[in-house]
Enzyme design. Structure first.
Site, PDB file in Angstrom:
ATOM      1  N   ARG A 234       6.162  -3.984   7.222  1.00 34.53           N
ATOM      2  CA  ARG A 234       5.310  -5.130   6.902  1.00 34.53           C
ATOM      3  C   ARG A 234       5.982  -5.966   5.815  1.00 34.53           C
ATOM      4  O   ARG A 234       6.781  -5.476   5.031  1.00 34.53           O
ATOM      5  CB  ARG A 234       3.943  -4.643   6.396  1.00 34.53           C
ATOM      6  CG  ARG A 234       3.161  -3.918   7.474  1.00 34.53           C
ATOM      7  CD  ARG A 234       1.672  -3.920   7.230  1.00 34.53           C
ATOM      8  NE  ARG A 234       1.287  -3.632   5.874  1.00 34.53           N
ATOM      9  CZ  ARG A 234       0.313  -4.269   5.241  1.00 34.53           C
ATOM     10  NH1 ARG A 234      -0.364  -5.230   5.827  1.00 34.53           N
ATOM     11  NH2 ARG A 234      -0.008  -3.936   4.008  1.00 34.53           N
TER      12      ARG A 234
ATOM     13  N   LYS B 166       3.989   8.997   3.206  1.00 33.59           N
ATOM     14  CA  LYS B 166       3.861   8.215   4.442  1.00 33.59           C
ATOM     15  C   LYS B 166       4.580   8.912   5.599  1.00 33.59           C
ATOM     16  O   LYS B 166       5.749   9.262   5.493  1.00 33.59           O
ATOM     17  CB  LYS B 166       4.462   6.826   4.195  1.00 33.59           C
ATOM     18  CG  LYS B 166       4.263   5.859   5.330  1.00 33.59           C
ATOM     19  CD  LYS B 166       4.210   4.449   4.788  1.00 33.59           C
ATOM     20  CE  LYS B 166       4.410   3.404   5.841  1.00 33.59           C
ATOM     21  NZ  LYS B 166       4.129   2.058   5.338  1.00 33.59           N
TER      22      LYS B 166
ATOM     23  N   ARG C   9      -3.148   0.043  -3.586  1.00 39.94           N
ATOM     24  CA  ARG C   9      -2.604   1.169  -4.360  1.00 39.94           C
ATOM     25  C   ARG C   9      -3.758   1.899  -5.023  1.00 39.94           C
ATOM     26  O   ARG C   9      -4.744   1.268  -5.417  1.00 39.94           O
ATOM     27  CB  ARG C   9      -1.679   0.656  -5.479  1.00 39.94           C
ATOM     28  CG  ARG C   9      -0.417  -0.007  -4.977  1.00 39.94           C
ATOM     29  CD  ARG C   9       0.642   1.037  -4.602  1.00 39.94           C
ATOM     30  NE  ARG C   9       1.803   0.426  -3.986  1.00 39.94           N
ATOM     31  CZ  ARG C   9       1.926   0.145  -2.674  1.00 39.94           C
ATOM     32  NH1 ARG C   9       0.951   0.424  -1.845  1.00 39.94           N
ATOM     33  NH2 ARG C   9       3.016  -0.413  -2.202  1.00 39.94           N
TER      34      ARG C   9
HETATM   35  P1  ATP Z   1       1.602  -1.560   1.698  1.00 39.78           P
HETATM   36  O1  ATP Z   1       1.740  -2.384   2.918  1.00 39.78           O
HETATM   37  O2  ATP Z   1       0.210  -1.164   1.400  1.00 39.78           O
HETATM   38  O3  ATP Z   1       2.307  -2.143   0.511  1.00 39.78           O
HETATM   39  P2  ATP Z   1       3.776   0.269   1.933  1.00 39.78           P
HETATM   40  O4  ATP Z   1       4.152   0.446   0.495  1.00 39.78           O
HETATM   41  O5  ATP Z   1       3.864   1.456   2.823  1.00 39.78           O
HETATM   42  O6  ATP Z   1       2.294  -0.209   2.072  1.00 39.78           O
HETATM   43  P3  ATP Z   1       4.974  -1.332   3.920  1.00 39.78           P
HETATM   44  O7  ATP Z   1       5.509  -2.705   3.814  1.00 39.78           O
HETATM   45  O8  ATP Z   1       3.775  -1.103   4.779  1.00 39.78           O
HETATM   46  O9  ATP Z   1       4.716  -0.859   2.450  1.00 39.78           O
HETATM   47  O10 ATP Z   1       6.097  -0.356   4.478  1.00 39.78           O
HETATM   48  C1  ATP Z   1       7.460  -0.555   4.232  1.00 39.78           C
HETATM   49  C2  ATP Z   1       7.920   0.461   3.216  1.00 39.78           C
HETATM   50  O11 ATP Z   1       7.913   1.734   3.842  1.00 39.78           O
HETATM   51  C3  ATP Z   1       9.359   0.273   2.776  1.00 39.78           C
HETATM   52  O12 ATP Z   1       9.450  -0.573   1.681  1.00 39.78           O
HETATM   53  C4  ATP Z   1       9.794   1.689   2.421  1.00 39.78           C
HETATM   54  O13 ATP Z   1       9.430   2.012   1.097  1.00 39.78           O
HETATM   55  C5  ATP Z   1       8.947   2.537   3.311  1.00 39.78           C
HETATM   56  N1  ATP Z   1       9.678   3.096   4.460  1.00 39.78           N
HETATM   57  C6  ATP Z   1      10.746   2.612   5.123  1.00 39.78           C
HETATM   58  N2  ATP Z   1      11.103   3.413   6.124  1.00 39.78           N
HETATM   59  C7  ATP Z   1      10.233   4.447   6.097  1.00 39.78           C
HETATM   60  C8  ATP Z   1      10.094   5.598   6.879  1.00 39.78           C
HETATM   61  N3  ATP Z   1      10.881   5.877   7.928  1.00 39.78           N
HETATM   62  N4  ATP Z   1       9.094   6.436   6.543  1.00 39.78           N
HETATM   63  C9  ATP Z   1       8.254   6.196   5.508  1.00 39.78           C
HETATM   64  N5  ATP Z   1       8.345   5.111   4.732  1.00 39.78           N
HETATM   65  C10 ATP Z   1       9.323   4.241   5.027  1.00 39.78           C
HETATM   66  C1  BTN Z   2       5.068  -0.452   7.856  1.00 42.72           C
HETATM   67  O1  BTN Z   2       4.396   0.519   7.505  1.00 42.72           O
HETATM   68  O2  BTN Z   2       5.585  -1.227   7.061  1.00 42.72           O
HETATM   69  C2  BTN Z   2       5.245  -0.704   9.337  1.00 42.72           C
HETATM   70  C3  BTN Z   2       6.417   0.022   9.922  1.00 42.72           C
HETATM   71  C4  BTN Z   2       6.544  -0.227  11.411  1.00 42.72           C
HETATM   72  C5  BTN Z   2       7.802   0.348  11.998  1.00 42.72           C
HETATM   73  C6  BTN Z   2       7.830   0.231  13.496  1.00 42.72           C
HETATM   74  S1  BTN Z   2       9.156   1.153  14.211  1.00 42.72           S
HETATM   75  C7  BTN Z   2       8.841   0.410  15.763  1.00 42.72           C
HETATM   76  C8  BTN Z   2       8.544  -1.052  15.489  1.00 42.72           C
HETATM   77  N1  BTN Z   2       9.774  -1.814  15.421  1.00 42.72           N
HETATM   78  C9  BTN Z   2       9.982  -2.307  14.195  1.00 42.72           C
HETATM   79  O3  BTN Z   2      10.972  -2.987  13.852  1.00 42.72           O
HETATM   80  N2  BTN Z   2       8.969  -1.962  13.377  1.00 42.72           N
HETATM   81  C10 BTN Z   2       7.971  -1.173  14.064  1.00 42.72           C
END
Ligand code: ATP
Ligand code: BTN
Length: 319
Positions: free
Chosen positions: A113, A178, A314
């Site tokens: 995201r 996560k 958070r």
């Molecule tokens: P929020 O959207 O509430 O801020 P979040 O901190 O999980 O939640 P996102 O943008 O949803 O942020 O997710 C992207 C983040 O997830 C990245 O910045 C990284 O820290 C983490 N991330 C990246 N790859 C993975 C993975 N394979 N498994 C778990 N976390 C990951």
């Molecule tokens: C998040 O938590 O930030 C969302 C992560 C979403 C990852 C999946 S992996 C399959 C699909 N292809 C991408 O490039 N992103 C989503």
């Protein structure tokens, strides 16, 4: 190359002779091919004189046959893509008719995201993008990403991850770490006919983040929780089944019918949180979600409702 990997995925030793015969090249040429595989997919292959070759870590590779056998959606399986969401959007642009599914063994530019990147090593996790046609306008999109979270939660539970929970809007956590994320992307006009790409990333067999790619928040995987390798084909089938079921419920009855179920699995229900909306931070207590999937917070004694893709939740330090 793929047939070599399929043979090696069990993590057992295979002789150069066996591998050479299987792919129709000389024994001498095998080591070159294996080195190319190591480089391309960031794998480690051990070579032991007299025994042959084996993968340092066994893999559970995706199989077109196994997936197609029981998928409710037509599937494209790719070895390596930039992002399955991007690939799904390209399929859509070139005329593919939804519903359809794109899965890949590896993403080189997996997206999270808000422009963040999603770590996507080869053969370990799930990168899954389901494309649907949306014709019911905004109503059909309301709460959709939360419903996808519910389906994913159920698939994880079926796979033995009993203590997973949801974090609004659509993260899946186990013990504060996560394990999966969801990224919805729209194509077209939401007020008219449009398409939605439901992108799902699940950490299935990842033991360590790839070298040089630290993940900037606590994470876990099914393998880490269960202590054993998970069959990824079986998980994809379970996930598609749950999605089909929950998406049908959502389409027929709207998010309102699933709201209580969602709240029952919301990890931060009743907790003090900080909601980041751009530069602004709002502090409040989580009351739940409304019929559209928006977050309900009690802020200074009043109920306030928040929705939108740019919000990030958070836990409050002293919650
Ligand atoms: P929020 O959207 O509430 O801020 P979040 O901190 O999980 O939640 P996102 O943008 O949803 O942020 O997710 C992207 C983040 O997830 C990245 O910045 C990284 O820290 C983490 N991330 C990246 N790859 C993975 C993975 N394979 N498994 C778990 N976390 C990951
Ligand atoms: C998040 O938590 O930030 C969302 C992560 C979403 C990852 C999946 S992996 C399959 C699909 N292809 C991408 O490039 N992103 C989503």
């Amino acid at each position: 190359m793929q047939s070599l990997l399929r043979l090696l995925q069990d993590g057992q030793f295979h002789s150069g002779e066996e591998l050479g015969a299987a792919v129709g090249v000389s024994r001498a040429a095998i080591w070159k091919r294996l080195q190319a595989l190591e480089a391309e997919y960031d794998l480690q292959i051990h070579k032991v004189r007299g025994r042959g070759y084996r993968l340092k870590t066994p893999l559970s590779l995706l199989s077109r046959e196994a997936l197609n056998d029981c998928s409710p959606y037509p599937i494209t399986l790719q070895q390596q893509v930039d992002s399955t969401n991007a690939e799904a959007l390209r399929h859509l642009a070139s005329g593919a008719v939804p519903p359809f599914l794109v899965v890949a063994e590896q993403q080189t530019a997996g997206r999270g995201r808000r422009g963040r990147s999603w770590t996507s090593p080869f053969g370990e996790n799930l990168y899954y993008s389901l494309v649907l046609r949306v014709s019911g306008g905004m109503r059909q999109l309301e709460g959709l990403s939360l419903v996808v979270g519910l389906a994913l939660l159920q698939a994880l539970r079926d796979g033995g991850i009993t203590d997973a929970g949801l974090k609004w809007p659509n993260d899946l956590l186990v013990g504060g770490r996560k394990i999966a994320g969801i990224l919805l992307e729209l194509s077209g006009d939401p007020a008219d006919v449009c398409h939605v790409v439901i992108g799902i990333g699940v950490n299935i067999n990842m033991r360590n983040a790839p070298q040089g790619e630290a993940i900037s928040q606590p994470w876990t995987s099914m393998r880490r929780v269960l202590g054993q390798q998970v069959d990824r084909n079986r998980f994809v089938t379970a996930l598609s089944g749950q999605l089909e079921r929950y998406l049908q419920l959502h389409q027929a009855q709207g998010f309102a019918s699933l709201r209580e179920l969602w709240e029952a699995s919301h990890l931060w229900q009743g907790r003090m949180v900080e909601l980041a909306a751009g530069a602004q931070a709002i502090h409040g207590r989580v009351l739940g979600v409304d019929e559209t999937g928006a977050l309900r917070l009690e802020v200074d004694g009043q109920e306030k409702v928040f929705s939108g893709g740019e919000l990030s939740l958070r836990l409050h330090d002293d919650s």
